[in-house]
Structures are given as structure tokens and as C-alpha cells.
Design a protein around this motif. Structure first.
Motif, PDB file in Angstrom:
ATOM      1  N   UNK A  32      54.357  50.192  45.692  1.00 36.87           N
ATOM      2  CA  UNK A  32      55.085  51.391  46.122  1.00 36.87           C
ATOM      3  C   UNK A  32      55.998  51.788  44.967  1.00 36.87           C
ATOM      4  N   UNK A  33      55.650  52.865  44.257  1.00 31.97           N
ATOM      5  CA  UNK A  33      56.351  53.207  43.025  1.00 31.97           C
ATOM      6  C   UNK A  33      56.757  54.678  43.006  1.00 31.97           C
ATOM      7  N   UNK A  34      57.706  55.002  42.096  1.00 31.15           N
ATOM      8  CA  UNK A  34      58.243  56.354  41.962  1.00 31.15           C
ATOM      9  C   UNK A  34      57.708  56.985  40.689  1.00 31.15           C
ATOM     10  N   UNK A  35      57.104  58.155  40.813  1.00 30.10           N
ATOM     11  CA  UNK A  35      56.554  58.866  39.661  1.00 30.10           C
ATOM     12  C   UNK A  35      57.662  59.243  38.682  1.00 30.10           C
ATOM     13  N   UNK A  36      57.348  59.212  37.386  1.00 35.44           N
ATOM     14  CA  UNK A  36      58.230  59.646  36.302  1.00 35.44           C
ATOM     15  C   UNK A  36      59.469  58.779  36.121  1.00 35.44           C
ATOM     16  N   UNK A  37      59.655  57.797  36.984  1.00 38.29           N
ATOM     17  CA  UNK A  37      60.849  56.957  36.914  1.00 38.29           C
ATOM     18  C   UNK A  37      60.485  55.499  36.680  1.00 38.29           C
ATOM     19  N   UNK A  38      59.507  54.989  37.408  1.00 41.78           N
ATOM     20  CA  UNK A  38      59.156  53.578  37.358  1.00 41.78           C
ATOM     21  C   UNK A  38      57.820  53.357  36.644  1.00 41.78           C
ATOM     22  N   UNK A  39      57.632  52.147  36.147  1.00 38.77           N
ATOM     23  CA  UNK A  39      56.349  51.715  35.592  1.00 38.77           C
ATOM     24  C   UNK A  39      55.652  50.795  36.593  1.00 38.77           C
ATOM     25  N   UNK A  40      54.338  50.788  36.550  1.00 42.17           N
ATOM     26  CA  UNK A  40      53.569  49.836  37.348  1.00 42.17           C
ATOM     27  C   UNK A  40      53.332  48.598  36.491  1.00 42.17           C
ATOM     28  N   UNK A  41      54.039  47.526  36.828  1.00 44.74           N
ATOM     29  CA  UNK A  41      53.947  46.281  36.066  1.00 44.74           C
ATOM     30  C   UNK A  41      53.225  45.233  36.920  1.00 44.74           C
ATOM     31  N   UNK A  42      52.074  44.730  36.426  1.00 47.86           N
ATOM     32  CA  UNK A  42      51.315  43.711  37.153  1.00 47.86           C
ATOM     33  C   UNK A  42      50.897  42.608  36.174  1.00 47.86           C
ATOM     34  N   UNK A  43      51.640  41.525  36.130  1.00 50.56           N
ATOM     35  CA  UNK A  43      51.192  40.379  35.327  1.00 50.56           C
ATOM     36  C   UNK A  43      50.088  39.621  36.071  1.00 50.56           C
ATOM     37  N   UNK A  44      49.025  39.292  35.365  1.00 45.67           N
ATOM     38  CA  UNK A  44      47.850  38.688  36.005  1.00 45.67           C
ATOM     39  C   UNK A  44      47.542  37.334  35.362  1.00 45.67           C
ATOM     40  N   UNK A  45      47.126  36.407  36.191  1.00 44.94           N
ATOM     41  CA  UNK A  45      46.633  35.111  35.707  1.00 44.94           C
ATOM     42  C   UNK A  45      45.141  35.046  35.992  1.00 44.94           C
ATOM     43  N   UNK A  46      44.333  34.818  34.929  1.00 48.21           N
ATOM     44  CA  UNK A  46      42.886  34.677  35.068  1.00 48.21           C
ATOM     45  C   UNK A  46      42.498  33.263  34.651  1.00 48.21           C
ATOM     46  N   UNK A  47      41.900  32.529  35.547  1.00 47.38           N
ATOM     47  CA  UNK A  47      41.487  31.152  35.280  1.00 47.38           C
ATOM     48  C   UNK A  47      39.970  31.044  35.403  1.00 47.38           C
ATOM     49  N   UNK A  48      39.325  30.517  34.350  1.00 54.81           N
ATOM     50  CA  UNK A  48      37.882  30.339  34.383  1.00 54.81           C
ATOM     51  C   UNK A  48      37.514  28.925  34.824  1.00 54.81           C
ATOM     52  N   UNK A  49      36.418  28.809  35.584  1.00 53.34           N
ATOM     53  CA  UNK A  49      35.990  27.482  36.032  1.00 53.34           C
ATOM     54  C   UNK A  49      35.551  26.614  34.863  1.00 53.34           C
ATOM     55  N   UNK A  50      35.185  27.237  33.757  1.00 54.15           N
ATOM     56  CA  UNK A  50      34.817  26.487  32.558  1.00 54.15           C
ATOM     57  C   UNK A  50      35.853  26.629  31.450  1.00 54.15           C
ATOM     58  N   UNK A  51      36.403  27.860  31.305  1.00 53.45           N
ATOM     59  CA  UNK A  51      37.337  28.115  30.190  1.00 53.45           C
ATOM     60  C   UNK A  51      38.777  27.787  30.530  1.00 53.45           C
ATOM     61  N   UNK A  52      39.053  27.515  31.794  1.00 53.24           N
ATOM     62  CA  UNK A  52      40.418  27.186  32.196  1.00 53.24           C
ATOM     63  C   UNK A  52      41.370  28.345  31.934  1.00 53.24           C
ATOM     64  N   UNK A  53      42.491  28.072  31.262  1.00 50.74           N
ATOM     65  CA  UNK A  53      43.509  29.086  31.006  1.00 50.74           C
ATOM     66  C   UNK A  53      43.274  29.853  29.711  1.00 50.74           C
ATOM     67  N   UNK A  54      42.167  29.665  29.069  1.00 48.19           N
ATOM     68  CA  UNK A  54      41.870  30.381  27.828  1.00 48.19           C
ATOM     69  C   UNK A  54      41.589  31.853  28.153  1.00 48.19           C
TER      70      UNK A  54
END
Length: 530
Positions: free
Chosen positions: A44-66
Motif C-alpha cells: 500500500x503505497x503513495x504515488x510521487x512520495x514513496x518508493x516500492x522497496x522489496x528486498x528478496x532472498x532467493x535460495x537455490x536447492x543446489x546453489x544455496x545463497x549464491x
């Protein structure tokens, strides 16, 4: 046929066991499945005022945290914004999203995140909803001049559960208009589809007036395709188009910003005052500031309309005839072809309506409608001897009730005659006035004056704000200095007959007081969803 079924079985088995066929050695290899974390279901964000910030964690079953094992892409889907067509717009190729919501229209969007395995090109996806709201629904327009003299508009956005934010430089001044004088918004009407034809935002300058766009879905304000000259059809020869619109009465009411002029309105121009009934459409006949309908002998009307400011509707507006020095009203408010009429006056009451009864004659200096004191109106008068007076009255639909007349003691009210701004406090017998950097208060009942505050900059605007919070005690002050530029403050008057004091409003926001690069001449409230 058996070979076909066998092939389908093998494909299903491969999908189920999450394996792929390694063509190099004809053996089976595990798939590097991606697990995506950190994306919520909705934002729920405000136009022209706020940024959409989404930090994501992607974990691979083989690559792990790479994180280098995947390519990333974010895209926005606008399928929910009008019609059946939709488009996908790539907004980032980074793992963590930081997307400024500038120039994005309010509405509901779908956001998709894709992680693509670099080796197998398999795609893993997660989506969420983005609800964008407009910051321009509720707040204050700040209207004034920039350093080069051209007109500018900022907006103080005041949304619930959000920090108050000043959004700068909203006005696209493509015509280079200069020297701001007044800004007024007619408020919001509840008349459905017709409202777009009745809601106006007007910018007034030294030499002209300009209707402006005001949609809350737009991040910029421009010049609107509206022309009062196409609505007014005077037949008298003394009126020469174009007409400069100076004000429209009555003004909007209350924190909900209701348009009290949605059925009829008074339009003051540089040449005449017009009255229009809006039941069918908006049109105006001959000027109403005359005593015989259709007469070309027009009188000068003071730029103040008097009516009870504690009601969300207004049927009659009283005016001051500066040519004949008297308070008057319209003969009829049911037709665009109408005229002024004198109000029956007697010696009864606090003052004469006809100011020629006084020697010297008195004239109107300033007028205001208060929300306190049962919606009483206030007039500051003076005469040729330099004396000042305060009239208090109720400009009702059926009666002009004269309540109080008081003299201003100029020996007590320091520099009262030098004031650049006046404002009546309708909860007490108090008038505020500004002189340079100083804000004064004078109680004309107890005959006491008090300097309330000395600001760092010159006071460029000062008025009571009785509607935005439905509070007759609220005051807005704007100042200007070369060092600090423009600053806008809000105060609350102490509601006491024995004390002249203001208290600064408390806003739980880092953006107060409100700073601007404009020399503010008008602060105008709006609360309109469209």
C-alpha cells in the motif's frame, strides 16, 4: 502408439522428480529449484512520495545463497487500470526492488518477480498486488511566486497514517504567468457525473485569472480548458470581455470540502459581479451588482461575501456596496437575471447597514465569515478620520442580525493601521494582524493587545483555517526570508477571554513546519477524491 504413451510417461516422471536430462552424458541431473522469500501479498503505497522497496532472498536447492546463479526481472502489470487491455512493463533487473512511484497513476497493479536459472533457463516466479493511492486527495495548496517572479504551486499532502509531505513544483506554468495574488478551490460536489463541470481551481495574478486542472490522479497541475467568458452572456455595453475571475462565493465547507456553490454561485470579476443558478447548467446573464435588473449603472462590490460559515449550505450571500457604502443582498436567488436590493434598516441594533448614516462615512476594510459564535460574520470598517471599527453580525437566509459594534483603540493596538493581514477569531472578541515579521492579537472587548510571535521571516500570509480540521481555533501563517525561503506554520489560538496566546500545532512528522521555495500568498485547503 506404445512409444507415444511411454514418452508422455517419461516426461511426467521427469517433471515430478525435478530432474533434467543431461545430453552430454545421457544421465539425470538435479534441478536448481529457487525458493523466493521476502515478497508480501500486497503493498500500500503513495504515488510521487514513496518508493516500492522489496528486498528478496532467493535460495537455490543446489546453489544455496549464491545469488549469481540466477538472472532477475521485475515487471509491473497494468491490467487493472481501465479497460480490457493491459501491458507488462519491466521496472528492474535487480534482485532487490527499489522502484520510485513517480508519474504512476493511482490504482491497483500486479507486480511480478522472476528468477531465471542461468544454466537451465528455468523460470521461478512470485507475484503481489501494489495498491497506489494519490497524495493529492487531501491537504493544502501552497500558492505563490518563485524567485524569478513566476507563479508556482506546492502541495502539502495530508493522508491518514502517513507523514505529512510537501510535494514541490506541481504547477506546469507553460504560459510563464507571474505575480500570484489569490488561489481558490470551489470544493467537491456530490452531484455525480456533473461534478467535473462545477469544480474549479482558479489561480489569480496581478493581471489575469486562470482555471487550473485539479485531478487527484494527476501529479502535475496545468491550465484547464475552462472559460468563464463562455458562460457569461451580458448584453450591456459597459462589459467588455475578457473577464477576470477574482473569486466565487460561497466557499467550500468543512473538512469534507463540500461545495456549497453547487446549486448557485456568485462570481466576482474585475468588471462586475454575476449570479448564476446551476440547476440546469452554468450560465450567467447580466451583472447583478446594480439596483435595476439589466441596468448598466453598476456599483463597486467589495471582495467579500458574507454568509454563515457553520452550515454546509448557503442560500443567500450578503455583499458590501462600496459605491453607496452599505450592506446589501440580491433581490432573487432563483434566476441569473437579478439585481441588488437594499436591506430594510432601522436604528435598532449595533450599527447602521447604511454607512452614510455616520459622519465621516465608514467603509469596509476587511471581511470574514467565522465558524464559531454561531457562524457570525465579521467586518473591519474605517473612516476618513482614521478610526477603525468591528461589526459582528449573522448574515442569515432571512435576516441580517446585527450583533456587536466595537471601536479599535489604536493607542493600544500597536501598528494596527500598518497591518498587511487581518484575521478574526470567531470564538472570542479577538482580531489578529501582522506587521512585517510580527504577529499581534487585539481583544476589542477588553481593549488588550499582545504580540504573539516574531518570526524569522516576513509574514506573507495569515488566516484562520476553520475548515480543514473543523476547528475555529486553527491559524495558518506563511513567512518568507532570503535565507530560509518560504515556511508555513499552523497554530491554535488559546480559547480564553483573558489570555492572548497561540500554541503551535503538534504534527508527528519530520516534515513540519512545511518548507517551500515559494513566497506564499495563499494556502488553500482541498479534500477531493477525484
Amino acid at each position: 502408439m506404445k512409444k507415444k504413451y511411454c514418452l508422455l510417461y517419461m516426461l511426467g516422471l521427469l517433471a515430478f522428480t525435478s530432474c533434467v536430462d543431461d545430453e552430454g552424458n545421457n544421465t539425470m541431473s538435479d534441478v536448481n529449484e529457487a525458493k523466493i522469500e521476502g515478497i508480501e501479498d500486497s503493498y500500500y503505497k503513495v504515488a510521487d512520495v514513496e518508493n516500492l522497496e522489496i528486498p528478496v532472498k532467493v535460495t537455490g536447492t543446489l546453489s544455496g545463497d549464491d545469488q549469481n546463479s540466477f538472472d532477475y526481472m521485475w515487471y509491473l502489470c497494468a491490467k487493472d487500470i481501465g479497460g480490457t487491455q493491459h501491458s507488462h512493463t519491466v521496472i528492474s533487473n535487480e534482485k532487490d526492488l527499489s522502484y520510485p512511484l513517480t508519474n504512476i497513476r493511482p490504482g491497483t497493479y500486479s507486480i511480478y518477480f522472476r528468477a531465471t536459472d542461468k544454466a537451465t533457463k528455468l523460470i521461478y516466479e512470485k507475484n503481489c498486488l501494489l495498491k497506489v493511492i494519490s497524495p493529492y486527495v487531501r491537504g493544502f495548496y501552497l500558492y505563490g511566486d518563485k524567485a524569478d517572479g513566476t507563479v508556482g504551486i506546492d502541495f502539502v499532502s495530508m493522508l491518514e497514517e502517513r507523514d505529512t509531505t510537501v510535494i514541490a513544483d506541481m504547477f506546469e506554468n507553460t504560459r510563464g504567468i507571474k505575480h500570484a495574488k489569490n488561489l481558490f478551490f470551489t470544493g467537491c460536489t456530490l452531484r455525480g457525473a456533473e461534478k467535473a463541470n462545477l469544480e474549479y481551481l482558479y489561480a489569480v495574478t496581478d493581471d489575469n485569472s486562470y482555471p487550473l486542472t485539479h485531478s487527484s490522479s494527476e501529479s502535475k497541475i496545468g491550465f484547464a480548458d475552462v472559460n468563464f467568458n463562455n458562460m457569461a452572456w451580458p448584453t450591456i455595453s459597459t462589459i467588455k470581455k475578457p473577464l477576470k475571475v477574482l473569486d466565487i462565493w460561497p466557499h467550500a465547507y468543512g473538512s469534507s470540502n463540500i461545495m456549497r456553490s453547487s446549486t448557485s454561485r456568485y462570481v466576482l470579476t474585475d468588471q462586475a459581479m454575476f449570479f448564476g443558478s446551476l440547476y440546469l447548467n452554468e450560465s450567467y446573464g447580466n451583472p447583478a451588482n446594480c439596483y435595476v435588473q439589466g441596468d448598466d449603472k453598476l456599483v463597486d462590490i467589495a471582495p467579500y461575501g458574507f454568509y454563515p460559515n457553520n452550515l454546509n449550505r448557503t442560500s443567500t450571500v450578503y455583499l458590501f456596496d462600496r459605491t453607496n457604502h452599505k450592506f446589501v443582498k440580491l433581490a432573487s436567488t432563483y434566476s441569473a437575471n437579478t439585481n441588488l436590493v437594499k436591506i430594510t434598516d432601522t436604528k435598532e441594533g449595533a450599527f447602521w447597514l447604511d454607512q452614510t448614516e455616520y459622519t465621516p462615512v465608514r467603509d469596509l476594510v476587511y471581511g470574514e465569515n467565522g465558524k464559531g459564535n454561531n457562524g457570525a460574520s465579521y467586518a473591519l470598517m474605517n473612516d476618513a478620520d482614521g478610526k477603525y471599527y468591528v461589526y459582528i453580525f449573522v448574515a442569515g437566509a432571512y435576516q441580517f442580525k446585527k450583533m456587536t459594534s466595537k471601536n479599535i483603540d489604536l493607542s493600544v493596538a500597536t501598528d494596527f493601521t500598518k497591518a498587511s493581514h487581518y484575521a478574526f477569531y470567531s470564538n472570542q472578541y479577538v482580531i489578529l494582524y501582522s506587521v512585517g515579521k510580527d504577529l499581534w492579537a487585539y481583544n476589542y472587548n477588553s481593549n488588550k493587545a499582545q504580540k504573539l510571535k516574531t518570526f524569522d521571516g516576513e509574514i506573507t500570509y495569515m488566516a484562520f483555517d476553520v475548515h480543514s480540521d473543523d476547528n475555529p481555533d486553527d491559524i495558518i501563517v506563511a513567512t518568507w526570508s532570503d535565507a530560509e525561503k518560504g515556511i508555513v506554520y499552523k497554530y491554535e489560538m488559546e480559547d480564553s477571554p483573558n489570555e492572548l496566546k497561540i500554541n503551535e500545532k503538534e504534527y508527528a512528522t519530520k516534515n513540519y513546519p512545511w518548507k517551500t521555495n515559494l513566497k506564499v500568498v495563499k494556502v488553500e485547503y482541498r479534500n477531493c477524491s477525484d
